[in-house]
Design a protein around this motif. Structure first.
Motif, PDB file in Angstrom:
ATOM      1  N   THR A  33       0.825  -1.213   0.000  1.00 51.68           N
ATOM      2  CA  THR A  33       0.000   0.000   0.000  1.00 51.68           C
ATOM      3  C   THR A  33       0.854   1.256   0.000  1.00 51.68           C
ATOM      4  N   SER A  36       2.709   1.597  -3.344  1.00 49.95           N
ATOM      5  CA  SER A  36       1.774   1.978  -4.410  1.00 49.95           C
ATOM      6  C   SER A  36       1.363   3.435  -4.291  1.00 49.95           C
ATOM      7  N   PHE A  40       2.494   5.592  -7.438  1.00 54.99           N
ATOM      8  CA  PHE A  40       1.423   5.787  -8.406  1.00 54.99           C
ATOM      9  C   PHE A  40       0.393   6.838  -8.002  1.00 54.99           C
ATOM     10  N   SER A  43      -4.748   8.406  -6.945  1.00 55.98           N
ATOM     11  CA  SER A  43      -5.751   8.062  -7.954  1.00 55.98           C
ATOM     12  C   SER A  43      -5.576   6.644  -8.507  1.00 55.98           C
ATOM     13  N   ASN A  44      -4.361   6.123  -8.456  1.00 49.48           N
ATOM     14  CA  ASN A  44      -4.095   4.793  -9.012  1.00 49.48           C
ATOM     15  C   ASN A  44      -3.672   3.778  -7.954  1.00 49.48           C
ATOM     16  N   VAL A  45      -3.772   4.141  -6.670  1.00 51.79           N
ATOM     17  CA  VAL A  45      -3.250   3.261  -5.621  1.00 51.79           C
ATOM     18  C   VAL A  45      -4.001   1.930  -5.556  1.00 51.79           C
ATOM     19  N   ASN A  46      -5.322   1.939  -5.736  1.00 53.63           N
ATOM     20  CA  ASN A  46      -6.087   0.690  -5.669  1.00 53.63           C
ATOM     21  C   ASN A  46      -5.717  -0.267  -6.799  1.00 53.63           C
ATOM     22  N   LEU A  47      -5.548   0.280  -8.004  1.00 50.93           N
ATOM     23  CA  LEU A  47      -5.160  -0.546  -9.147  1.00 50.93           C
ATOM     24  C   LEU A  47      -3.789  -1.176  -8.914  1.00 50.93           C
ATOM     25  N   ALA A  48      -2.845  -0.380  -8.439  1.00 53.57           N
ATOM     26  CA  ALA A  48      -1.488  -0.882  -8.183  1.00 53.57           C
ATOM     27  C   ALA A  48      -1.492  -1.951  -7.091  1.00 53.57           C
ATOM     28  N   ASN A  50      -4.007  -3.994  -6.315  1.00 48.11           N
ATOM     29  CA  ASN A  50      -4.620  -5.225  -6.817  1.00 48.11           C
ATOM     30  C   ASN A  50      -3.687  -5.975  -7.760  1.00 48.11           C
TER      31      ASN A  50
END
Length: 208
Positions: A33, A36, A40, A43-48, A50
């Protein structure tokens, strides 16, 4: 993930690694977490997170397909199919490649590592120092990310006692699994302390 991991990563940064949630540490999810978040952005932390979870889960499962586990299933193709089955995990609602559920796959890695020590110790001794250092690191963070890894503690203690009695002189080999074992013991003490404090609370729910 947002409530448990991202919020505390924003609030405490690297200090969030030491935050106990649900009575145990979440070192791997929190490391992913924080990394990421810094690399990133929000805005892109959840995608990174996953994508990282899928990679970690796949590597843990594919670990079983390596040649060193031929003593369990001799056929390489069958071991690869078993690894694929673990990755897909059909019908298991709680087992999916999400970083907050990564402990299920880390348990597979730690279980296989423990089996190497129990049944293929001579082969483990022959591994290079670099691989032993990697095992030390990966096992340590895995143990500190899953409360269920406690089930491997008796086996690890047994291996340590067994090898000390044999007067093994390879310090690096012994340290490579002794250090993770000590950290696992710390995890156990954290669990015990957390639950003890919970039951000593003046208000305890019946469901607890």
């Amino acid at each position: 993930d947002v409530d448990v991991l991202i919020r505390e990563a924003i609030q405490y940064s690297w200090g969030s690694i030491f935050v106990v949630y649900n009575y145990y540490l979440h070192v791997v999810p929190r490391l992913v977490t924080i990394s990421s978040l810094y690399l990133f952005g929000i805005s892109n932390v959840n995608l990174a997170m996953n994508i990282s979870a899928i990679i970690i889960a796949t590597l843990c499962a594919l670990f079983f397909s390596s040649k060193q586990f031929r003593f369990i299933i001799k056929n390489d193709l069958l071991r690869a199919l078993c690894s694929l089955f673990i990755i897909v995990a059909p019908g298991m609602n709680e087992v999916y490649s999400n970083i907050s559920s990564i402990q299920w796959f880390l348990n597979i890695f730690t279980m296989l590592f423990t089996m190497l020590l129990l049944f293929r110790y001579e082969e483990y001794q022959k591994k290079s120092k670099k691989k032993k250092y990697l095992y030390t690191f990966f096992c340590s963070i895995s143990f500190l990310s899953s409360a269920f890894s406690i089930v491997f503690l008796p086996a690890l203690i047994y291996v340590i006692i067994r090898e000390i009695r044999k007067n093994r002189s390879e310090i690096i080999t012994i340290f490579s699994y002794t250090i993770p074992t000590i950290l696992l013991l710390v995890q156990t003490l954290i669990l015990y302390t957390s639950y003890s404090q919970q039951f000593k609370s003046p208000i305890v729910q019946f469901s607890t």
